[in-house]
Design a protein around this motif. Structure first.
Motif, mmCIF file in Angstrom:
data_model
loop_
_atom_site.group_PDB
_atom_site.id
_atom_site.type_symbol
_atom_site.label_atom_id
_atom_site.label_comp_id
_atom_site.label_asym_id
_atom_site.label_seq_id
_atom_site.Cartn_x
_atom_site.Cartn_y
_atom_site.Cartn_z
ATOM 1 N N THR A 149 0.840 -1.193 0.000
ATOM 2 C CA THR A 149 0.000 0.000 0.000
ATOM 3 C C THR A 149 0.880 1.249 0.000
ATOM 4 N N ILE A 151 1.358 4.801 1.800
ATOM 5 C CA ILE A 151 1.044 5.505 3.037
ATOM 6 C C ILE A 151 1.663 6.897 2.957
ATOM 7 N N THR A 272 5.934 3.076 1.137
ATOM 8 C CA THR A 272 5.289 1.913 0.527
ATOM 9 C C THR A 272 5.699 0.674 1.312
ATOM 10 N N SER A 275 0.299 -3.659 4.032
ATOM 11 C CA SER A 275 -0.896 -2.960 4.502
ATOM 12 C C SER A 275 -1.002 -2.937 6.020
ATOM 13 N N LEU A 278 0.325 -0.036 8.579
ATOM 14 C CA LEU A 278 -0.348 1.241 8.815
ATOM 15 C C LEU A 278 -0.953 1.287 10.216
ATOM 16 N N ARG A 296 -1.822 8.382 6.571
ATOM 17 C CA ARG A 296 -3.031 7.875 5.918
ATOM 18 C C ARG A 296 -2.665 7.013 4.719
ATOM 19 N N MET A 297 -3.613 6.209 4.324
ATOM 20 C CA MET A 297 -3.428 5.357 3.156
ATOM 21 C C MET A 297 -4.062 6.009 1.945
ATOM 22 N N TYR A 300 -2.797 2.962 -4.430
ATOM 23 C CA TYR A 300 -1.489 2.880 -5.067
ATOM 24 C C TYR A 300 -1.530 3.641 -6.389
ATOM 25 N N VAL A 373 -7.472 3.465 9.841
ATOM 26 C CA VAL A 373 -7.522 3.417 8.383
ATOM 27 C C VAL A 373 -8.970 3.565 7.923
ATOM 28 N N LEU A 378 -9.265 0.470 2.186
ATOM 29 C CA LEU A 378 -8.396 -0.699 2.296
ATOM 30 C C LEU A 378 -8.995 -1.899 1.577
ATOM 31 N N GLN A 381 -8.512 -1.409 -2.095
ATOM 32 C CA GLN A 381 -7.145 -1.721 -2.490
ATOM 33 C C GLN A 381 -6.932 -3.234 -2.528
#
Length: 432
Positions: A149, A151, A272, A275, A278, A296-297, A300, A373, A378, A381
């Motif tokens: 992911t 971030i 990067t 996941s 995070l 935060r996410m 991509y 998150v 998420l 993704q």
């Protein structure tokens, strides 16, 4: 300690036929009162001890748990098998699962009770990941699934007047260049270029996928030397490293954990990594300056597609207590307790995701994720996660290890991108 070749493994253990499915399923198993041995790599061992204790007390089990260091874990398990030791239930990283099956160390699960129901509950991509190379056998139940992911450090972007995270790689490079020029961050980008089977190479695959490039063809041959998107990804890595936008320390770190801890400091704009990291970055103020929710996410960049994998619990092909071993495995990687007990604990405690979508309807899980998150983002993704089949090839583990040096050499400018990508393709051909 290196891995053991298939020929040596089979010669010394005589396990070639040990992985064959029992004709009578669990009818031909040891007595229920036998202890079950369980080993895994070290990750929150106190949490594992807690749910092993829970299982033993509620289900009358006799599970004995032993954690082992991550770096030595798989070689140690193979060495013990060579010596004739049987560990009934084990963790197994996805890169080793097919090889362990072909070597006779683990057995398929398709003949065991309740497995068909679990298959139906998993997402298709994760189920495929857990199957044998020919797609006919289920080799493990999920420990967790993860994917790469993006971030970002929201306060840092705001300080630079950047209103939204990058949606393209070009935009990300522009942001990092501005942050460095404005002396807001010395090295704004923190990629996962560390050592190990879940670091640089999965990062490389993720960046290739996000550029619309394939890494392997339908026969699992490396084709990055034929993919313009792969060249773009490596050229960007080279460019960012040469421009000192990346902390060179990442190339010497031994694990993803070490890298993500650097992001705790708040000195970087983009990161990067897996996941689940995070959660500690954005949800643990006792460790991270970017909690709560200052990190935060974002989806991509590019296509949004990233590399996804599923690590697992597996059952030893030589277990003498199959009924008890399988029951415990269903508790770990299934829903034996009726409330997704183990998967839910991993989500709550460590942010580890799993392939059972219905688990994410649990109110406690939704409430927990909301603290660090955007769960909807998420899950979006995750739906873009790409599973490869090349890791099921017997040469993959060695390729993964040796490719790392080639990629690091490209990053440092020791090889041109075309030359380095050809070396990756040549390496795979030499091992196949």
């Amino acid at each position: 300690m290196g891995t053991i070749s298939r020929r040596t493994f089979l010669k010394n253990t005589g396990l070639l036929g040990a992985g064959i499915v029992l004709a009578d399923g669990v009818g031909r198993v040891g007595h229920a009162d036998r202890p079950v041995t369980f080993s895994g790599w070290v990750f929150k061992p106190d949490t594992v001890k807690d749910y092993v204790t829970f299982y033993n007390q509620k289900f009358g089990g006799q599970v004995k748990y032993e954690p082992l260091p991550w770096v030595q874990y798989h070689p140690t398990m193979e060495t013990r098998a060579l010596a004739g030791e049987v560990v009934d239930v084990m963790y197994c990283v996805h890169n080793n699962r097919q090889r362990w099956y072909e070597n006779g160390l683990i057995r398929p699960m398709d003949d065991l009770p309740g497995v068909d129901e679990l298959k139906k509950k998993m997402t298709a991509a994760n189920l495929d990941s857990l199957k044998s190379k020919d797609g006919t056998k289920l080799l493990g139940l999920p420990y967790f699934t993860s994917l790469f992911t993006l971030i970002y450090n929201e306060p840092m972007l705001q300080q630079a007047g950047i209103r939204a995270p990058a949606k393209t790689w070009d935009e990300l490079v522009e942001h990092c260049t501005k942050l460095k020029k404005d002396k807001i961050s010395d090295t704004p980008y923190l990629p996962n270029w560390s050592h190990g089977p879940s670091e640089t190479m999965p990062q490389f695959m993720s960046d290739c996928f996000s550029e619309g490039a394939q890494v392997f063809d339908a026969k699992n041959h490396v084709i990055v030397d034929q993919e313009p998107g792969a060249a773009r990804a490596m050229e960007r890595w080279q460019k960012m490293y040469k421009a000192a936008l990346v902390n060179p320390e990442v190339l010497t770190k031994t694990s993803s954990t070490d890298v993500h801890r650097l992001f705790w400091t708040g000195r970087y704009a983009y990161h990067t990594n897996h996941s689940y990291y995070l959660k500690t970055i954005a949800g643990e103020p006792q460790n991270s300056k970017l909690a709560p929710k200052k990190a935060r996410m974002a989806m991509y960049p590019g296509t949004g597609t990233t590399y996804m994998w599923t690590d697992s619990y597996v059952v030893n092909a030589r277990t003498k207590t199959l009924e008890d071993a399988w029951k415990f495995t269903r508790f770990l990687g299934g829903n034996l307790n009726g409330d997704w007990h183990v998967q839910r604990q991993w989500c709550l405690i460590a942010g580890l995701d799993n392939p059972y979508p219905e688990m994410y309807d649990h109110p406690e899980v939704v409430q927990s994720y909301d603290r660090w998150v955007d769960l909807g983002l998420l899950r979006e993704q995750t739906r873009k996660g790409k599973v490869i089949s090349a890791y099921k090839e017997p040469w993959y583990a060695e390729y993964d290890t040796k490719a790392l040096a080639i990629v690091h050499d490209i990053i440092r400018g020791g090889a041109t991108v075309p030359k380095g990508l050809k070396q990756l393709a040549s390496l795979q051909k030499s091992l196949a």
